[in-house]
Write a protein that holds these residues in place. Structure first.
Motif, mmCIF file in Angstrom:
data_model
loop_
_atom_site.group_PDB
_atom_site.id
_atom_site.type_symbol
_atom_site.label_atom_id
_atom_site.label_comp_id
_atom_site.label_asym_id
_atom_site.label_seq_id
_atom_site.Cartn_x
_atom_site.Cartn_y
_atom_site.Cartn_z
ATOM 1 N N ILE A 154 0.840 -1.199 0.000
ATOM 2 C CA ILE A 154 0.000 0.000 0.000
ATOM 3 C C ILE A 154 0.873 1.246 0.000
ATOM 4 O O ILE A 154 0.597 2.221 -0.713
ATOM 5 C CB ILE A 154 -0.925 -0.007 1.233
ATOM 6 C CG1 ILE A 154 -1.920 -1.165 1.140
ATOM 7 C CG2 ILE A 154 -1.671 1.321 1.365
ATOM 8 C CD1 ILE A 154 -2.759 -1.376 2.391
ATOM 9 N N ALA A 155 1.947 1.227 0.777
ATOM 10 C CA ALA A 155 2.847 2.375 0.836
ATOM 11 C C ALA A 155 3.538 2.614 -0.504
ATOM 12 O O ALA A 155 3.705 3.753 -0.945
ATOM 13 C CB ALA A 155 3.895 2.163 1.927
ATOM 14 N N VAL A 203 2.682 10.257 0.989
ATOM 15 C CA VAL A 203 1.254 10.258 1.282
ATOM 16 C C VAL A 203 0.748 8.819 1.400
ATOM 17 O O VAL A 203 0.042 8.461 2.355
ATOM 18 C CB VAL A 203 0.463 11.017 0.199
ATOM 19 C CG1 VAL A 203 -1.038 10.836 0.406
ATOM 20 C CG2 VAL A 203 0.822 12.494 0.209
ATOM 21 N N SER A 204 1.104 7.989 0.442
ATOM 22 C CA SER A 204 0.660 6.588 0.475
ATOM 23 C C SER A 204 1.259 5.842 1.665
ATOM 24 O O SER A 204 0.630 4.944 2.238
ATOM 25 C CB SER A 204 1.033 5.882 -0.835
ATOM 26 O OG SER A 204 2.436 5.850 -1.024
ATOM 27 N N THR A 205 2.479 6.219 2.069
ATOM 28 C CA THR A 205 3.121 5.591 3.225
ATOM 29 C C THR A 205 2.354 5.911 4.505
ATOM 30 O O THR A 205 2.138 5.031 5.358
ATOM 31 C CB THR A 205 4.578 6.074 3.359
ATOM 32 O OG1 THR A 205 5.312 5.673 2.193
ATOM 33 C CG2 THR A 205 5.247 5.477 4.589
ATOM 34 N N ALA A 206 1.930 7.154 4.644
ATOM 35 C CA ALA A 206 1.153 7.553 5.821
ATOM 36 C C ALA A 206 -0.158 6.774 5.897
ATOM 37 O O ALA A 206 -0.563 6.300 6.971
ATOM 38 C CB ALA A 206 0.875 9.052 5.782
ATOM 39 N N VAL A 207 -0.804 6.615 4.759
ATOM 40 C CA VAL A 207 -2.054 5.846 4.704
ATOM 41 C C VAL A 207 -1.798 4.394 5.122
ATOM 42 O O VAL A 207 -2.581 3.799 5.878
ATOM 43 C CB VAL A 207 -2.662 5.894 3.290
ATOM 44 C CG1 VAL A 207 -3.850 4.938 3.177
ATOM 45 C CG2 VAL A 207 -3.085 7.316 2.935
ATOM 46 N N ALA A 208 -0.700 3.824 4.655
ATOM 47 C CA ALA A 208 -0.370 2.432 4.971
ATOM 48 C C ALA A 208 -0.189 2.235 6.476
ATOM 49 O O ALA A 208 -0.661 1.241 7.051
ATOM 50 C CB ALA A 208 0.891 2.009 4.226
ATOM 51 N N TYR A 209 0.498 3.170 7.131
ATOM 52 C CA TYR A 209 0.717 3.045 8.572
ATOM 53 C C TYR A 209 -0.590 3.145 9.351
ATOM 54 O O TYR A 209 -0.805 2.413 10.325
ATOM 55 C CB TYR A 209 1.702 4.113 9.054
ATOM 56 C CG TYR A 209 3.151 3.681 8.954
ATOM 57 C CD1 TYR A 209 3.657 2.693 9.797
ATOM 58 C CD2 TYR A 209 4.008 4.244 8.018
ATOM 59 C CE1 TYR A 209 4.986 2.285 9.708
ATOM 60 C CE2 TYR A 209 5.337 3.851 7.923
ATOM 61 C CZ TYR A 209 5.819 2.865 8.780
ATOM 62 O OH TYR A 209 7.123 2.458 8.685
ATOM 63 N N VAL A 210 -1.465 4.044 8.942
ATOM 64 C CA VAL A 210 -2.761 4.169 9.621
ATOM 65 C C VAL A 210 -3.534 2.854 9.535
ATOM 66 O O VAL A 210 -4.079 2.356 10.529
ATOM 67 C CB VAL A 210 -3.585 5.322 9.008
ATOM 68 C CG1 VAL A 210 -5.015 5.300 9.551
ATOM 69 C CG2 VAL A 210 -2.934 6.665 9.305
ATOM 70 N N LEU A 211 -3.565 2.270 8.342
ATOM 71 C CA LEU A 211 -4.284 1.000 8.148
ATOM 72 C C LEU A 211 -3.637 -0.140 8.936
ATOM 73 O O LEU A 211 -4.341 -0.989 9.499
ATOM 74 C CB LEU A 211 -4.326 0.655 6.658
ATOM 75 C CG LEU A 211 -5.145 1.604 5.773
ATOM 76 C CD1 LEU A 211 -4.986 1.220 4.302
ATOM 77 C CD2 LEU A 211 -6.614 1.578 6.172
ATOM 78 N N THR A 256 -1.983 9.401 -11.110
ATOM 79 C CA THR A 256 -2.787 8.501 -10.276
ATOM 80 C C THR A 256 -3.278 7.257 -11.009
ATOM 81 O O THR A 256 -3.156 6.137 -10.507
ATOM 82 C CB THR A 256 -3.991 9.248 -9.675
ATOM 83 O OG1 THR A 256 -3.509 10.340 -8.884
ATOM 84 C CG2 THR A 256 -4.817 8.308 -8.809
#
Length: 490
Positions: free
Chosen positions: A57-58, A93-101, A211
């Motif tokens: 995901i990241a 941005v994608s890395t931050a999303v991955a950590y939240v998930l 994207t």
């Protein structure tokens, strides 16, 4: 930066890096498998398989997309700087999303929560991978730096392993050592990257442009990951740490050999993209055909060698308690042909031709097939089923990508080449038979078979007129000779 490096030398350097990535586990894995035991090894590998989903995901499909698009700007530093900053910002941005998930999943799942300590340590590698921007070095074909960096980190990791991992209670220490071995190269990358670009962040990201292709490549990566590691995840859920530990031995060998074989494609990919960007279609097709023939010439004998040495390999990298891994290893060995040939058509042909949609469809079909077969077969046949489903998935990926890839490139002379390769592989079986009769130690047995088989195979292929092997040998000799001369005369 404008001067092309020798493609054959790049392949050699990338192969050396691949060999080192094999040698390192060959030293460390026998040690850790015996020190940690089957259960702890299974615990670690299950945790790593979980983190892999969030690493995906990241990463999205940014690395593959960046190599394809960034190669177009490799001779213009201003444009490349702008592109690199967009990709890094996008990736953060994608890395931050991955950590939240990841944190949400660990909190909500009791099964994952019990592995939370290992999962969180391993997950630190996600952010290091992002800032490492390894795709920049692929674009500029800086395999000399990459090779030296890899060797240095592996040597340090080896020392750390022997110092800090000394008992069954050393699982956490082992996890930190593995984190260092994966994260340190990314840190070195970030410190060295100013040679090619000036890293930084930007709010001016062309989301509309990037994207869609990134998400298609991301979706493809998800599908590929599912049939790449879902077997370990399903084994962990339906069976237990013992089965994961046994299967991990077979997967470790499979992945090591795959990395070595993949060096042929990885080294050539930026050059192929550049040729397409310069609209040199004839040169692109010729280079792609040469790469495919070389890939077959290396992959088929590797498969034969792994099968005949499967028992010795398992005993060498572990011990008698892991002998159940012999059959899964033999099955996974066969998967190399589908994996490498499918990867060639997807990464060297379809993706450079902007046909990532086809690669995505192939990956989805393969992943779904693999996942369904895993769920149906693993509860009954365990690690052997996991290996078999991977083999089927790789063949499906190859079949679909090869079918569509042949619309863009036709490779002639494959049947005579395969016959030559087959004849060259016969002595591998014969050599192993006679070496087995000599009852040598495991290490000596493996080395004797490998060395004798390589020498005999190369000799037979040159005699039979296998141009892929002959040309590689000649070009590597010429490239190394030139490099030595430049070193001598500065």
């Amino acid at each position: 930066m404008g001067k092309h490096k020798s493609l054959e030398l790049n392949m050699l350097l990338n192969a050396i890096r691949g060999i080192m990535r094999i040698v390192f586990p060959l030293i460390t894995f026998p040690y850790t498998s015996k020190i940690l035991g089957v259960e702890n090894l299974g615990r670690y590998n299950f945790s790593a398989s979980v983190v892999s989903y969030f690493s995906l995901i990241a990463g999205l499909g940014i690395a593959t997309y960046a190599v394809r698009e960034g190669a177009k700007f490799r001779y213009n530093r201003v444009e490349f700087n702008s592109f690199a900053r967009e990709m890094l910002s996008f990736n953060l941005v994608s890395t931050a999303v991955a950590y939240v998930l990841l944190f949400i999943c660990c909190i909500l799942s009791a099964r994952l929560y019990s592995y939370a300590d290992l999962i969180l340590i391993i997950s630190v590698n996600i952010v290091f991978t992002t800032i490492g921007m390894d795709w920049v070095y692929t674009i500029y074909e800086d395999y000399t730096y990459i090779t030296i960096r890899s060797i240095v980190v592996q040597l340090i990791s080896l020392i750390l392993l022997f110092v800090f991992v000394r008992s069954r209670e050393g699982l956490i220490a082992y996890t930190f050592v593995m984190l260092f071995s994966n994260a340190a190269p990314s840190l070195f990358n970030f410190l060295h990257i100013r040679k090619y670009c000036d890293p930084g962040l930007t709010s001016h990201i062309d989301w509309k442009k990037h994207t869609k292709p990134v998400m298609v490549l991301f979706a493809t990566s998800i599908a590929m990951l599912i049939y790449g590691i879902s077997d370990i995840t399903v084994l962990g859920f339906f069976c237990g740490n013992y089965e994961v530990g046994i299967y991990s031995v077979a997967v470790k060998v499979y992945e090591m050999v795959k990395m070595l074989l993949a060096s042929v494609i990885i080294a050539a990919l930026p050059r192929l993209v550049t040729l397409l960007g310069q609209k040199l279609r004839a040169e692109f097709e010729q280079m792609a055909a040469d790469i495919y023939k070389l890939l077959l010439s290396l992959t088929i004998p590797a498969i034969v060698g792994m099968i005949v040495l499967s028992r010795e390999i398992v005993l060498f990298i572990s011990d008698q308690s892991y002998l159940d891994a012999v059959i899964p290893l033999a099955i996974l060995s066969l998967a190399h042909i589908g994996c490498m040939c499918g990867w060639f058509y997807s990464q060297c042909i379809l993706v450079p031709m902007n046909q990532e949609g086809i690669v995505f469809k192939a990956a989805v079909v393969s992943a779904l097939t693999n996942l369904v077969l895993n769920i149906l077969l693993i509860p009954y046949f365990k690690e052997e089923a996991a290996a078999f489903t991977t083999f089927i998935a790789e063949l499906i990926q190859f079949g679909i990508c090869g079918y569509y890839g042949r619309r863009y490139i036709r490779i002639k002379g494959l049947l005579p080449l395969i016959v030559k390769i087959g004849l060259g592989c016969i002595p591998i079986v014969i050599v192993n038979y006679f070496i087995t009769k000599m009852q040598l130690s495991i290490f000596v047995h493996i080395m004797a078979v490998v060395v004798l088989s390589v020498v005999i195979y190369v000799g037979i292929e040159i005699f039979l007129g296998n141009s892929a092997i002959k040309e590689l040998a000649l070009k590597l000799k010429g490239s190394l000779g030139k490099k030595i001369n430049r070193s001598d005369y500065g």
